[in-house]
Design an enzyme around this catalytic site. Structure first.
Site: not given
Length: 478
Positions: A337, A417
């Site tokens: 991310c 994630h």
């Protein structure tokens, strides 16, 4: 239906863990139970099947109940982006940024949202276990409280107060909390719970007797310190520098894989690295030391709520130089991310940093990132998820996962994630890392299950809760 509120004398007193344990214990008995936290402040979040975003701890509590995560379990989420401002997420959707002062203006509406969600959950489930936020003793905030006695008053909840004896001063914490709150709130307190006790309880018992004599409130349970417990952290500040991540299981072979996860100032979704740590022989530590990062077998740049600011911090600390040196030497790096965005050529971020001028990334990937006001919230098959404002605007890189992310040799980047929580994906990734680092003595287990280990952790907590607490009495079934 029945509902209780578990509050704590301090942040990190054990509210999240105990709520998860109660939920798991009740679910194992066949009780229809759900978790609830009216207001959470955390950068560790999860994406629900409907695309909404909630605190990671409530997603774990939902798993303890055997449920998918839902925005109803955490209707208000604050995600700190600086010391003064937080992103406000209401029923799973970001609604803008607030500071400590103007947030108070939202509280009447937010308390109504929270009460409506809890009322709906009580209609749908036999029992709802609510978690407070911070400490209910913050009397300066009581008039606009959303998550503690304000919620208890609005929804007529009995309250149990948890104190962490491992920190010291637990009797004073419990007594002080009882004394400082108003008489109406005090009358709602049904019991105290001691968390993380070690040693001979007969030495503690006289203090508990005196505490009840002083307050009129009984201590309804003493939970032991559970050695080796690791579950999703509510707050990334619970991941201190130098701390090991996960269970630190013994190596199966003659070599270990050493992973350094960079502990950035505004780290978010730090739980990604726990999946690596559950593998035998993989040692994961939080680090902000450039030398340690240079020496590790694998470096992980995790997510962050302030990509541009934390990138500047990487450069000030020398970590950026250590990472780029690793890239030149083709030594493994994983960016997740915000960490992935830092590895790109440029970042244009008018959303979090407020700047429309592109900022140079580390230039590892020939990729440009542009932040959008609308947050990307995607839950992928298998439980992996995305939660980010930054989007790939241009890239010439080979995708790593599906058509997303990037890979260049043993340098990896992804917006997803939870990808490594998938056992097959994690093992394939670690085989590549072991081969790239020449760790021929590293033996990868064939049967490690991250989700089974997570469930085992929840059962450990539930076992302790069952032994320490009269659950039927607490939820009003006796």
């Amino acid at each position: 239906m029945s509902a209780i509120l578990v509050a704590g004398t301090t942040s990190d007193a054990g509210k999240s863990v105990i709520v998860a344990g109660i939920c798991r214990a009740l679910a194992r008995r066949g009780v229809s139970v759900a978790p609830f936290k009216a207001q959470n402040m955390s950068n560790n979040s999860a994406v629900c099947p409907d695309g909404g975003e909630i605190g990671r701890a409530q997603a774990l509590q939902a798993a303890a109940c055997g449920l998918d995560p839902s925005v109803d379990f955490n209707p208000v989420l604050l995600k700190p982006g600086s010391d003064r401002t937080s992103q406000l997420v209401v029923r799973g959707r970001a609604t803008g940024s607030v500071n400590a002062r103007n947030y108070i203006e939202h509280r009447t509406h937010l308390r109504q949202v929270a009460a409506e969600c809890l009322t709906d959950l009580r209609r749908r489930f036999d029992v709802v276990i609510c978690e407070g936020a911070g400490s209910p003793a913050e009397i300066n905030l009581r008039a606009t409280d959303v998550a503690n006695f304000g919620l208890a008053e609005a929804c007529d909840l009995p309250v149990y107060i948890v104190g962490d004896i491992d920190r010291g001063g637990v009797l004073a914490h419990l007594y002080g909390t009882h004394q400082i709150v108003g008489a109406g709130d005090r009358a709602r307190i049904r019991g105290f719970i001691i968390n993380k006790f070690r040693g001979d309880q007969t030495i503690l018992d006289p203090g508990l007797v005196q505490l009840e004599e002083l307050t009129g409130v009984p201590t309804v349970g003493v939970l032991p310190f559970i050695d080796g417990l690791w579950i999703d952290a509510e707050d990334s500040l619970q991941s201190p520098l130098g701390a090991s991540v996960g269970p630190a299981t013994p190596a199966l072979g003659t070599r270990r894989l050493r992973v350094a996860a960079v502990r950035m100032p505004r780290i978010s979704n730090a739980t990604d690295v726990e999946a690596l740590a559950c593998e035998p022989g993989v040692s994961v530590v939080w680090s902000a030391d450039a030398d340690q990062i240079a020496d590790a077998d694998l470096v992980v740049l995790p997510g962050t709520r302030a990509t541009v600011d934390d990138l500047a911090w990487l450069r000030r600390t020398g970590i950026a130089a250590a990472v780029t040196a690793r890239v030149r030497e083709n030594r493994p790096v994983l960016g997740i991310c915000g960490g992935y965005q830092m590895l790109c050529r440029s970042i244009t971020d008018p959303v979090e940093s407020g700047s429309t001028v592109p900022v140079d990334g580390l230039g590892v990937f020939d990729t440009d990132i542009v932040f959008h006001p609308d947050k990307t919230l995607i839950r992928h098959e298998g439980g992996a998820y995305e939660v980010h404002h930054g989007r790939v605007a241009r890239s010439t890189e080979q995708p790593w996962i599906g058509d997303e992310g990037a890979r260049r040799g043993v340098i990896f980047g992804t917006h997803r994630h939870g990808h490594l929580e998938h056992d097959g994906h994690r093992r394939a990734f670690l085989r590549d890392i072991a081969a790239a680092t020449g760790r021929s003595g590293f033996v990868l287990a064939a049967d490690t299950s991250f989700h089974a280990e997570r469930l085992r952790q929840l059962d450990l907590i539930a076992d302790a809760v069952e032994q320490a607490l009269d659950l039927d009495g607490i939820i009003g079934r006796r």
